[in-house]
Scaffold this motif. Structure first.
Motif, PDB file in Angstrom:
ATOM      1  N   ALA A   1      -1.779  -7.323  -7.942  1.00  0.00           N
ATOM      2  CA  ALA A   1      -0.851  -8.284  -8.528  1.00  0.00           C
ATOM      3  C   ALA A   1      -1.241  -8.672  -9.948  1.00  0.00           C
ATOM      4  O   ALA A   1      -0.390  -8.961 -10.779  1.00  0.00           O
ATOM      5  CB  ALA A   1      -0.771  -9.531  -7.652  1.00  0.00           C
ATOM      6  N   VAL A   2      -2.530  -8.646 -10.248  1.00  0.00           N
ATOM      7  CA  VAL A   2      -2.997  -9.019 -11.578  1.00  0.00           C
ATOM      8  C   VAL A   2      -2.822  -7.860 -12.561  1.00  0.00           C
ATOM      9  O   VAL A   2      -2.257  -8.021 -13.637  1.00  0.00           O
ATOM     10  CB  VAL A   2      -4.477  -9.476 -11.542  1.00  0.00           C
ATOM     11  N   ARG A   3      -3.296  -6.687 -12.185  1.00  0.00           N
ATOM     12  CA  ARG A   3      -3.224  -5.523 -13.081  1.00  0.00           C
ATOM     13  C   ARG A   3      -1.854  -4.863 -13.070  1.00  0.00           C
ATOM     14  O   ARG A   3      -1.556  -4.038 -13.920  1.00  0.00           O
ATOM     15  CB  ARG A   3      -4.313  -4.516 -12.704  1.00  0.00           C
ATOM     16  N   LYS A   4      -1.030  -5.231 -12.086  1.00  0.00           N
ATOM     17  CA  LYS A   4       0.331  -4.722 -11.941  1.00  0.00           C
ATOM     18  C   LYS A   4       0.397  -3.194 -11.917  1.00  0.00           C
ATOM     19  O   LYS A   4       1.253  -2.573 -12.534  1.00  0.00           O
ATOM     20  CB  LYS A   4       1.244  -5.282 -13.042  1.00  0.00           C
ATOM     21  N   LYS A   5      -0.543  -2.622 -11.168  1.00  0.00           N
ATOM     22  CA  LYS A   5      -0.540  -1.177 -10.951  1.00  0.00           C
ATOM     23  C   LYS A   5      -1.261  -0.878  -9.648  1.00  0.00           C
ATOM     24  O   LYS A   5      -1.987  -1.720  -9.115  1.00  0.00           O
ATOM     25  CB  LYS A   5      -1.188  -0.435 -12.122  1.00  0.00           C
ATOM     26  N   TYR A   6      -1.046   0.333  -9.148  1.00  0.00           N
ATOM     27  CA  TYR A   6      -1.704   0.751  -7.918  1.00  0.00           C
ATOM     28  C   TYR A   6      -3.132   1.188  -8.218  1.00  0.00           C
ATOM     29  O   TYR A   6      -3.386   1.900  -9.186  1.00  0.00           O
ATOM     30  CB  TYR A   6      -0.933   1.886  -7.249  1.00  0.00           C
TER      31      TYR A   6
ATOM     32  N   ILE B   1       0.853  -1.190   0.000  1.00  0.00           N
ATOM     33  CA  ILE B   1       0.000   0.000   0.000  1.00  0.00           C
ATOM     34  C   ILE B   1       0.888   1.239   0.000  1.00  0.00           C
ATOM     35  O   ILE B   1       1.922   1.274   0.672  1.00  0.00           O
ATOM     36  CB  ILE B   1      -0.928   0.002   1.239  1.00  0.00           C
ATOM     37  N   LYS B   2       0.489   2.240  -0.784  1.00  0.00           N
ATOM     38  CA  LYS B   2       1.216   3.512  -0.766  1.00  0.00           C
ATOM     39  C   LYS B   2       0.229   4.647  -0.525  1.00  0.00           C
ATOM     40  O   LYS B   2      -0.956   4.532  -0.827  1.00  0.00           O
ATOM     41  CB  LYS B   2       2.013   3.726  -2.045  1.00  0.00           C
ATOM     42  N   LEU B   3       0.748   5.717   0.017  1.00  0.00           N
ATOM     43  CA  LEU B   3      -0.045   6.895   0.342  1.00  0.00           C
ATOM     44  C   LEU B   3       0.375   8.028  -0.583  1.00  0.00           C
ATOM     45  O   LEU B   3       1.556   8.376  -0.646  1.00  0.00           O
ATOM     46  CB  LEU B   3       0.192   7.277   1.806  1.00  0.00           C
ATOM     47  N   VAL B   4      -0.585   8.587  -1.317  1.00  0.00           N
ATOM     48  CA  VAL B   4      -0.324   9.714  -2.205  1.00  0.00           C
ATOM     49  C   VAL B   4      -1.344  10.802  -1.879  1.00  0.00           C
ATOM     50  O   VAL B   4      -2.550  10.583  -2.017  1.00  0.00           O
ATOM     51  CB  VAL B   4      -0.447   9.298  -3.701  1.00  0.00           C
ATOM     52  N   ASN B   5      -0.849  11.958  -1.425  1.00  0.00           N
ATOM     53  CA  ASN B   5      -1.739  13.070  -1.063  1.00  0.00           C
ATOM     54  C   ASN B   5      -2.855  12.629  -0.109  1.00  0.00           C
ATOM     55  O   ASN B   5      -4.024  12.908  -0.335  1.00  0.00           O
ATOM     56  CB  ASN B   5      -2.335  13.730  -2.307  1.00  0.00           C
ATOM     57  N   ASN B   6      -2.484  11.886   0.925  1.00  0.00           N
ATOM     58  CA  ASN B   6      -3.425  11.387   1.937  1.00  0.00           C
ATOM     59  C   ASN B   6      -4.460  10.400   1.403  1.00  0.00           C
ATOM     60  O   ASN B   6      -5.506  10.202   2.009  1.00  0.00           O
ATOM     61  CB  ASN B   6      -4.126  12.535   2.668  1.00  0.00           C
ATOM     62  N   THR B   7      -4.183   9.806   0.252  1.00  0.00           N
ATOM     63  CA  THR B   7      -5.069   8.804  -0.336  1.00  0.00           C
ATOM     64  C   THR B   7      -4.291   7.499  -0.458  1.00  0.00           C
ATOM     65  O   THR B   7      -3.162   7.487  -0.947  1.00  0.00           O
ATOM     66  CB  THR B   7      -5.567   9.251  -1.728  1.00  0.00           C
ATOM     67  N   LYS B   8      -4.919   6.398  -0.016  1.00  0.00           N
ATOM     68  CA  LYS B   8      -4.257   5.094  -0.054  1.00  0.00           C
ATOM     69  C   LYS B   8      -4.525   4.373  -1.374  1.00  0.00           C
ATOM     70  O   LYS B   8      -5.648   4.378  -1.876  1.00  0.00           O
ATOM     71  CB  LYS B   8      -4.738   4.208   1.099  1.00  0.00           C
ATOM     72  N   TYR B   9      -3.461   3.730  -1.877  1.00  0.00           N
ATOM     73  CA  TYR B   9      -3.528   2.911  -3.080  1.00  0.00           C
ATOM     74  C   TYR B   9      -2.923   1.558  -2.756  1.00  0.00           C
ATOM     75  O   TYR B   9      -1.984   1.463  -1.967  1.00  0.00           O
ATOM     76  CB  TYR B   9      -2.743   3.557  -4.228  1.00  0.00           C
ATOM     77  N   ILE B  10      -3.453   0.502  -3.386  1.00  0.00           N
ATOM     78  CA  ILE B  10      -2.963  -0.858  -3.169  1.00  0.00           C
ATOM     79  C   ILE B  10      -2.478  -1.417  -4.494  1.00  0.00           C
ATOM     80  O   ILE B  10      -3.098  -1.189  -5.545  1.00  0.00           O
ATOM     81  CB  ILE B  10      -4.050  -1.753  -2.528  1.00  0.00           C
ATOM     82  N   LEU B  11      -1.364  -2.139  -4.456  1.00  0.00           N
ATOM     83  CA  LEU B  11      -0.819  -2.740  -5.664  1.00  0.00           C
ATOM     84  C   LEU B  11      -1.611  -3.991  -6.013  1.00  0.00           C
ATOM     85  O   LEU B  11      -1.726  -4.912  -5.204  1.00  0.00           O
ATOM     86  CB  LEU B  11       0.654  -3.090  -5.467  1.00  0.00           C
TER      87      LEU B  11
END
Length: 142
Positions: A20-25, A8-18
């Motif tokens: 594995a299938v789509r290979k993107k956040y 999981i990464k945080l960008v501008n106080n918004t969480k994104y999850i990687l």
């Protein structure tokens, strides 16, 4: 085999999850959280190869654009399992079962799964009848 913790990464106080299938956040919504958990379960518990799993693709059902959550294909690249994911706080009801049944009029898979991450319901479809089953089949039996 243990489930791998999500990336999981945080960008501008918004969480994104990687994914594995789509290979993107992907934006980490309550439904996406369940979808990613189920993907881990499919790979690590059921031993389904990641390369045979498809996520969030468009279907045309009754002239309407719909998006399925997860489809698992067999080695012959035939769709065999359709999975509908709901957020954890959404109770699985008749409406969800109708939704996945409608999607399956297009895909015609023999196995369905409906889940909110806490409750999992599995079905085998035979000659327009559905039977609730205890689990999904092994990959070699798809």
């Amino acid at each position: 085999m243990p489930i791998i913790p999500p990336n999981i990464k945080l960008v501008n106080n918004t969480k994104y999850i990687l994914c594995a299938v789509r290979k993107k956040y992907i934006l980490l919504t309550p439904e996406e959280k369940v979808r990613q958990y189920i993907l881990q379960m499919l790979v690590h518990h059921f031993q389904y190869p990641l390369k045979y799993i498809s996520v969030e693709k468009t279907l045309i059902v009754n002239d309407l654009k719909k998006r399925y959550d997860i489809v698992v294909f067999n080695q012959q690249l035939q769709a065999k399992i359709l999975i509908e994911c709901k957020a954890e706080y959404i109770e699985i009801k008749e409406k969800t079962l109708q939704q996945i049944a409608t999607y399956n009029t297009k895909l015609q898979v023999p196995y369905l799964m409906v889940t909110n991450g806490n409750s999992h319901f599995y079905f085998e479809i035979n000659a327009n009848a559905s039977l609730q089953i205890d689990t999904l089949p092994a990959f070699d039996n798809l």
